[in-house]
Scaffold this motif. Structure first.
Motif, mmCIF file in Angstrom:
data_model
loop_
_atom_site.group_PDB
_atom_site.id
_atom_site.type_symbol
_atom_site.label_atom_id
_atom_site.label_comp_id
_atom_site.label_asym_id
_atom_site.label_seq_id
_atom_site.Cartn_x
_atom_site.Cartn_y
_atom_site.Cartn_z
ATOM 1 N N ASN A 3 -41.249 -13.456 -84.126
ATOM 2 C CA ASN A 3 -42.389 -12.280 -83.433
ATOM 3 C C ASN A 3 -43.598 -12.949 -84.318
ATOM 4 N N THR A 13 -47.250 -17.219 -79.878
ATOM 5 C CA THR A 13 -45.998 -16.071 -80.811
ATOM 6 C C THR A 13 -44.645 -15.192 -79.846
ATOM 7 N N HIS A 14 -44.957 -14.809 -79.121
ATOM 8 C CA HIS A 14 -43.569 -14.188 -78.498
ATOM 9 C C HIS A 14 -43.365 -14.457 -77.105
ATOM 10 N N GLN A 15 -44.088 -15.648 -76.531
ATOM 11 C CA GLN A 15 -43.196 -16.459 -75.208
ATOM 12 C C GLN A 15 -43.315 -17.909 -75.731
ATOM 13 N N ALA A 190 -51.010 -11.943 -72.040
ATOM 14 C CA ALA A 190 -49.517 -11.137 -72.183
ATOM 15 C C ALA A 190 -49.434 -10.964 -74.562
ATOM 16 N N ASP A 191 -49.312 -12.933 -74.954
ATOM 17 C CA ASP A 191 -49.320 -12.733 -76.137
ATOM 18 C C ASP A 191 -50.240 -12.361 -76.354
ATOM 19 N N CYS A 193 -51.935 -9.710 -76.685
ATOM 20 C CA CYS A 193 -51.542 -8.073 -76.774
ATOM 21 C C CYS A 193 -50.098 -7.902 -77.268
ATOM 22 N N GLY A 194 -49.820 -8.963 -77.433
ATOM 23 C CA GLY A 194 -48.789 -8.806 -78.528
ATOM 24 C C GLY A 194 -47.687 -8.661 -78.041
ATOM 25 N N HIS A 195 -47.258 -9.410 -76.599
ATOM 26 C CA HIS A 195 -46.229 -8.828 -75.927
ATOM 27 C C HIS A 195 -45.569 -10.240 -74.850
ATOM 28 N N SER A 196 -44.302 -10.471 -74.498
ATOM 29 C CA SER A 196 -44.038 -11.589 -73.820
ATOM 30 C C SER A 196 -44.240 -11.323 -72.240
ATOM 31 N N LYS A 198 -44.659 -10.033 -68.257
ATOM 32 C CA LYS A 198 -43.081 -9.386 -67.626
ATOM 33 C C LYS A 198 -42.874 -10.539 -66.852
#
Length: 198
Positions: A3, A13-15, A190-191, A193-196, A198
């Motif tokens: 992560n 980073t996240h996906q 999304a990345d 914003c710190g997430h993968s 959805k």
């Protein structure tokens, strides 16, 4: 993928989306003349064309020294270069190919940078000003939202590449790159914003 660590390929980073990058065979020879500032920007989309298109090369623009490998391409008598840059003296892309290229293979050059940087590249490069300029008849609005203060009517580098392929009859190749580009934009947001996605 950790992560904390961005993928070296796609930069996320996240996906990781490296497995989604299309591998496109095209008859279109494309060159990106990239402003050096673009290499430090994660919002650069020229890299998407370079990753996807088999015949896409990138060269770094420097004010005092034209790229030697690009100059060699421009001096190749079997090729007809065109600078994709809308201006008072540019002609429509398909017309340029049919009326100027003759039996030489077209080589399209995209200035990869902000609109202001692209104008600077052209204005400060006498050798570029001698290349015939071509433009695309674009009717769609840009879906690129990763940079602020984008002028209406301007496309990002990846979108220019997609429109060029469409104009030259490579609709399926254009669709594949555009599909990846649209997905890339969603993953990018999304990345950040710190997430993968959805």
């Amino acid at each position: 993928m950790s992560n904390q660590q961005a993928c070296g390929g796609c930069g996320f980073t996240h996906q990781c989306v490296c497995h989604l990058i299309p591998s496109i065979k095209s008859q279109v020879d494309l060159v990106l003349l990239t402003h050096e500032n673009e290499f430090s920007r994660d919002t650069n989309t020229g890299k998407l064309l370079q990753q996807s298109l088999e015949k896409c090369e990138a060269f770094v623009w420097q004010r005092k020294t034209p790229p030697a490998d690009l100059m060699a391409l421009l001096e190749d008598e079997t090729r007809q270069p065109f600078l994709l840059f809308p201006s008072d003296k540019s002609i429509e892309c398909q017309q340029a190919v049919s009326s100027v290229a003759g039996d030489r293979k077209p080589l399209f050059i995209i200035l990869d940078g902000t609109w202001q940087e692209a104008k600077k590249i052209l204005n400060k490069s006498v050798w570029l000003q001698a290349i015939p300029q071509a433009h695309l008849n674009i009717t769609s609005e840009s879906s690129y939202t990763l940079r602020r203060n984008q002028d209406s009517g301007h496309l990002c580098t990846c979108e220019v590449g997609v429109e060029l392929l469409k104009a030259l009859g490579e609709e399926e190749q254009a669709r594949q790159i555009d599909d990846y580009f649209q997905h890339y934009l969603k993953v990018f947001q999304a990345d950040k914003c710190g997430h993968s996605l959805k």
